[in-house]
Write a protein that holds these residues in place. Structure first.
Motif, PDB file in Angstrom:
ATOM      1  N   UNK B 142       0.840  -1.202   0.000  1.00 18.28           N
ATOM      2  CA  UNK B 142       0.000   0.000   0.000  1.00 18.28           C
ATOM      3  C   UNK B 142       0.875   1.252   0.000  1.00 18.28           C
ATOM      4  N   UNK B 143       1.955   1.201   0.798  1.00 17.75           N
ATOM      5  CA  UNK B 143       2.866   2.352   0.891  1.00 17.75           C
ATOM      6  C   UNK B 143       3.534   2.625  -0.461  1.00 17.75           C
ATOM      7  N   UNK B 144       3.951   1.556  -1.145  1.00 18.83           N
ATOM      8  CA  UNK B 144       4.593   1.723  -2.459  1.00 18.83           C
ATOM      9  C   UNK B 144       3.609   2.344  -3.445  1.00 18.83           C
ATOM     10  N   UNK B 145       2.373   1.860  -3.449  1.00 16.58           N
ATOM     11  CA  UNK B 145       1.357   2.408  -4.362  1.00 16.58           C
ATOM     12  C   UNK B 145       1.096   3.874  -4.030  1.00 16.58           C
ATOM     13  N   UNK B 146       1.031   4.188  -2.730  1.00 16.71           N
ATOM     14  CA  UNK B 146       0.781   5.568  -2.327  1.00 16.71           C
ATOM     15  C   UNK B 146       1.947   6.483  -2.695  1.00 16.71           C
TER      16      UNK B 146
END
Lengths: 84, 156
Positions: B142-146
């Motif tokens: 999720x952090x990478x996508x964000x």
């Protein structure tokens, strides 16, 4: 002292912790860790960050406890009544 | 109040790659170190807590391959832990002469043999350790996508 033997023999990160009796307490750090990351990603404004984190931690913990109670009721009370 | 990270629009490849390499680095690179620090502390804290609870046996690409998929989303840290586990703890070494790799049932080796340097993780500690490390990896996705698509955050 035989009770100290497992602690003295334990090597952090190589040996698992003996939490077989209190494993459910790990729900709190798990919920807190999830809330820390999720709120850091999700919140537009980080001014009230820790308040949001604590609220989400409580929400996760209470939600899991509610699910546990519901599952217990289903398995122990309701299912035996329906199909004895 | 908008943060510097919110001012970016579109696709930020460098921030995405940085987030995949080190949790929180993508947001820090995009100009939001406060957010990046909290993300990094949260993701790596969960991963470290998982290793502490279940031991290094929780990260095992050879025996728990399916679980290693979410764990690998942490980035190089997961591969480093697995490399150490596979090459320095499992293989017979001069300092570890008694260890025999399990033949067909790899999970049934709970006892630390003579010279074995770590204990096989079983039961609840193993389950919870794998859960912590896997959730840390999935959160980092999720952090990478964000980090790569910063415009997805909306003000309330």
């Amino acid at each position: 002292m035989p009770t100290l033997t497992p602690i003295l023999a334990w090597t952090p990160f190589l040996d698992p912790i003996d939490i077989h009796r209190v494993w459910y307490l790990t729900l709190i750090p798990l919920a807190f860790g999830i809330a820390v990351v999720y709120k850091a990603v999700r919140l537009h404004d980080l001014n009230h960050y820790w308040r949001h984190v604590l609220i989400m931690t409580a929400q996760i913990a209470l939600g899991i406890i509610a699910l546990a109670i519901a599952t217990w009721l289903l398995v122990i009370l309701i299912l035996p009544a329906i199909a004895p | 109040m908008s943060t510097p990270h919110d001012l970016h629009t579109g696709f930020d490849l460098l921030a995405g790659l940085a987030a995949a390499a080190l949790p929180g680095a993508g947001h820090a690179l995009a100009g939001d170190p406060k957010r990046g620090l909290r993300i990094g502390a949260g993701v790596l804290g969960l991963f470290t807590a998982g290793l502490l609870i279940g031991g290094i046996d929780c990260v095992d690409r050879a025996e728990d391959g399916w679980w290693f998929i979410p764990q690998a989303m942490i980035g190089p840290a997961a591969f480093a832990v697995d490399h150490y586990h596979q090459n320095f703890l499992k293989k017979p070494r001069p300092t570890n002469p008694g260890f025999q790799p399990p033949p067909n049932s790899p999970r049934i080796t709970p006892a630390p043999g003579p010279g074995q340097t770590y204990t096989k993780s079983l039961g609840k500690p193993n389950d919870i350790g794998i859960l912590f490390t896997s959730i840390a990896g999935m959160l980092n996705l999720i952090v990478v996508i964000d980090a790569a698509f910063p415009t997805r955050r909306r003000p309330r």
